[in-house]
Each structure stands twice: as C-alpha cells, then as structure tokens.
Design a protein around this motif. Structure first.
Motif, PDB file in Angstrom:
ATOM      1  N   HIS A 116       0.519  -1.306   0.028  1.00  0.00           N
ATOM      2  CA  HIS A 116      -0.113   0.552  -0.021  1.00  0.00           C
ATOM      3  C   HIS A 116       1.343   1.139   0.638  1.00  0.00           C
ATOM      4  O   HIS A 116      -0.034   2.064  -0.384  1.00  0.00           O
ATOM      5  CB  HIS A 116      -1.266   0.052   1.103  1.00  0.00           C
ATOM      6  N   ASN A 119       1.345   3.448  -3.067  1.00  0.00           N
ATOM      7  CA  ASN A 119       0.477   3.717  -3.633  1.00  0.00           C
ATOM      8  C   ASN A 119       0.434   5.802  -4.208  1.00  0.00           C
ATOM      9  O   ASN A 119      -0.117   5.961  -5.348  1.00  0.00           O
ATOM     10  CB  ASN A 119      -1.090   3.678  -2.879  1.00  0.00           C
ATOM     11  N   ARG A 159      -7.045   7.244  -6.350  1.00  0.00           N
ATOM     12  CA  ARG A 159      -6.480   5.866  -6.131  1.00  0.00           C
ATOM     13  C   ARG A 159      -5.746   5.261  -7.508  1.00  0.00           C
ATOM     14  O   ARG A 159      -6.754   5.547  -8.671  1.00  0.00           O
ATOM     15  CB  ARG A 159      -6.791   5.249  -5.511  1.00  0.00           C
ATOM     16  N   TYR A 162      -2.961  -0.536  -7.058  1.00  0.00           N
ATOM     17  CA  TYR A 162      -3.430  -1.353  -6.657  1.00  0.00           C
ATOM     18  C   TYR A 162      -3.023  -2.669  -5.987  1.00  0.00           C
ATOM     19  O   TYR A 162      -2.090  -3.043  -6.455  1.00  0.00           O
ATOM     20  CB  TYR A 162      -4.415  -1.558  -7.085  1.00  0.00           C
TER      21      TYR A 162
END
Length: 207
Positions: A116, A119, A159, A162
């Motif tokens: 994560h 990102n 975002r 992923y």
C-alpha cells in the motif's frame, strides 16, 4: 449452497471450520498453490475432506497464445520449484521505468503494487488524472469500485495504485502496469500477470 471463491487464500484451519460448521453444501473455487497464499498465518488449504474435486483446465480470460504459453511456463516453475527470475521476463513483457508511466497510462489502465505504501507515489506521478476508489457500500456504488469522477455524497479516495491482493480474481482488459518493487514471489507475479487478457498489455515497472 455456499460458494466461496479465491480458495488459495484460505488456510487449512479456516477450510475445516467452514466444512464442519456450515449446514449445507460448501463449494470452494480457486487456483490453489498457484495464486496468492493466505494472508493469515497457517497452512494453505489442501484438497482433503471434500466429497468431490473437479479440475477445470479451459481458460476463458486469455485471448493471446503468447500469454497462455508464459502462464504455462510459470505454473510449471511454481509446481516444480524451478527458478524463474525477473530477467527471464525480458523476452516476454514490456520493461519500463517509473518515469515512463505517465506517457503510457490512461485512467482505464491498472497499476499493481506489492505494498500500500507505493500507492501515493502514483497519485503524485499521475497528478491531474481523476480516478477514485469507492470506500463504502451504497445503493448505486460498492466498496472497492473504481470511478473516474468525484461524486458528491460518496466516500472515495484518489487511487491509481492497487495491491495485487486486492484484485485477485479480476479480469483487466486494458494496459496492466506491475510495479516490481518488493515482489519476491513467483506466485505474486503469476497472480498479477494472470489478470490480463493479452501479453502485449503487460508492463513491468523497474527502478
């Protein structure tokens, strides 16, 4: 009847709990021992305890014989613990630098990362391109859904990256960018690559 998908992410303990506690028929589907293993600690589930095991061999996702061939090679390496490193991919997929992503990327494309923490980097690189992940379940939208404009009254976040875990099971028909940082498992690369439908759409992002 209970149908539970992505069985490779289920531990043996969880499987036995499901089989023992659920009153009714339990059907587990998944690419066990090839796609991503369980996040929870414990032995990955096996085929013991089932009344029937059916192996399906026809792949409906891949539209490219070259991709099918690469997947066959990777499955053989995973099954027989053969070495297949990053350099072996050079003759199969496009290799690019992170700075090249913006020139190739469209908002319908997908960027996959192993963590994560990567990102935010792509949100900065692709500044000005709107793409959001919905973060709640509503009548018209569901948690995890991707939308391309800000919608009033819907909880969402900008975002572009992923995690591979979050897209296991999905099919992607546009360009697929895979950030290779911290990917040290052939099963993780296999899971990422097998989201695509054509080999020409896959890009490895190298530092």
């Amino acid at each position: 009847n209970y149908i539970i998908d992505e069985a490779s992410m289920i531990t043996e303990k969880q499987k036995n709990l499901l089989l023992n506690k659920i009153i009714g028929k339990v059907i587990l589907c998944g690419d066990i021992n090839y796609q991503l293993p369980p996040l929870e600690e414990g032995e990955e589930m096996n085929e013991k305890g089932f009344d029937n095991v059916i192996e399906l061999t026809k792949n409906y996702r891949f539209k490219c014989n070259k991709l099918k061939k690469l997947i066959e090679i990777m499955r053989d390496c995973i099954e027989n613990t053969k070495v297949f490193n990053i350099n072996d991919f050079k003759k199969y997929v496009n290799m690019i630098k992170k700075k090249q992503v913006k020139g190739l990327y469209n908002k319908e494309d997908l960027i996959l990362v192993s963590r994560h923490i990567f990102n935010d980097e792509y949100n900065k690189i692709l500044d000005g391109i709107e793409k959001y992940k919905v973060k709640e379940n509503l009548t018209l939208y569901k948690n995890g859904e991707i939308v391309y404009e800000k919608i009033q009254g819907v909880g969402m976040e900008l975002r572009h990256g992923y995690t591979i875990h979050s897209i296991q099971g999905e099919t992607h028909r546009k360009k697929l960018f895979i950030d290779m940082r911290k990917i040290n498992s052939l099963r993780m690369i296999y899971t990422a690559i097998s989201r695509a439908t054509r080999l020409e759409d896959i890009y490895f992002i190298m530092e």
